[in-house]
Design an enzyme around this catalytic site. Structure first.
Site, mmCIF file in Angstrom:
data_model
loop_
_atom_site.group_PDB
_atom_site.id
_atom_site.type_symbol
_atom_site.label_atom_id
_atom_site.label_comp_id
_atom_site.label_asym_id
_atom_site.label_seq_id
_atom_site.Cartn_x
_atom_site.Cartn_y
_atom_site.Cartn_z
ATOM 1 N N SER A 95 0.830 -1.200 0.000
ATOM 2 C CA SER A 95 0.000 0.000 0.000
ATOM 3 C C SER A 95 0.865 1.251 0.000
ATOM 4 O O SER A 95 2.078 1.196 0.227
ATOM 5 C CB SER A 95 -0.986 -0.022 1.164
ATOM 6 O OG SER A 95 -0.446 0.481 2.316
ATOM 7 N N ASP A 96 0.209 2.362 -0.277
ATOM 8 C CA ASP A 96 0.894 3.644 -0.299
ATOM 9 C C ASP A 96 -0.094 4.737 0.096
ATOM 10 O O ASP A 96 -1.268 4.676 -0.272
ATOM 11 C CB ASP A 96 1.457 3.940 -1.696
ATOM 12 C CG ASP A 96 2.467 5.073 -1.641
ATOM 13 O OD1 ASP A 96 3.612 4.811 -1.240
ATOM 14 O OD2 ASP A 96 2.109 6.212 -1.967
ATOM 15 N N THR A 97 0.411 5.710 0.849
ATOM 16 C CA THR A 97 -0.421 6.827 1.316
ATOM 17 C C THR A 97 0.252 8.151 0.979
ATOM 18 O O THR A 97 1.460 8.290 1.149
ATOM 19 C CB THR A 97 -0.614 6.751 2.854
ATOM 20 O OG1 THR A 97 -1.221 5.500 3.182
ATOM 21 C CG2 THR A 97 -1.491 7.880 3.372
#
Length: 193
Positions: free
Chosen positions: A76-78
């Site tokens: 994931s990435d934010t």
């Protein structure tokens, strides 16, 4: 429920984020967490969720060689999106204070994407939460940055930290997404496997 659903899979969380690890533990998922060292550059033509979708997928493709028949890799990435610009993790404390000055007295979007990859499937999902900050004083910014580890957080803050208690005036969307993973959507997608 999810634990039983995933019992025949080797679940790999390609993240060392303490928050994501806690979410996986709280969701009662049996998993192993592995360190990820992927170049997180992207084209400046990408905007908002296009960036996080791209990076989550890029991280997942990095693990293609370890995926076996029963492996599930989750990446994931934010990012924080404000004034048509992406803010990632700060480079240093000085940069963290600059980022917090930008967020002060403003509303921004926190965008998180995750990718679930198996040997024959790839699912990318994103979620957006709007977060508003009060006008932060210089003393508040200094105190927060000097007393917290902000370098591993997109936008230089954690909603669950002191700054979240005193600075956030409203949130539209899911809290967990701001912490780095839209757990309700992850649960939904994993239940479909």
């Amino acid at each position: 429920m999810l634990k039983e659903k995933l019992s025949k899979y080797d679940v790999v969380l390609a993240s060392q984020s303490p928050r994501r690890i806690k979410f996986f533990n709280d969701l009662k998922i049996n998993f192993k967490s592995i360190k990820i060292d992927v170049d997180e550059s992207y084209s400046n033509k990408l905007k908002a969720e296009e960036i996080t979708d791209f990076l989550a997928e890029k991280k997942a493709s990095f693990y293609s060689n370890i995926i076996k028949k029963n492996t599930v890799v989750i990446t994931s990435d934010t990012i924080v999106w404000i004034k048509d610009k992406a803010l990632g993790k700060p480079k240093n404390n000085k940069n963290a204070k600059e980022i917090l000055r930008t967020l002060s007295d403003n509303t921004h979007k926190v965008i998180t994407s995750f990718c679930i990859k198996t040997i024959d499937k790839k699912i990318i999902v994103n979620d957006t939460t709007k977060v508003s900050f009060k006008k932060l004083t210089e003393q508040e910014i200094d105190y927060y940055v000097d007393n917290n580890n902000v370098l591993d957080k997109a936008g230089a803050y954690g909603i669950q930290d002191w700054i979240g208690y005193i600075g956030i005036t409203s949130i539209e969307g899911t809290y967990n997404n701001v912490m780095g993973l839209p757990t309700h959507l992850l649960y939904k997608e994993l239940m479909k496997l």
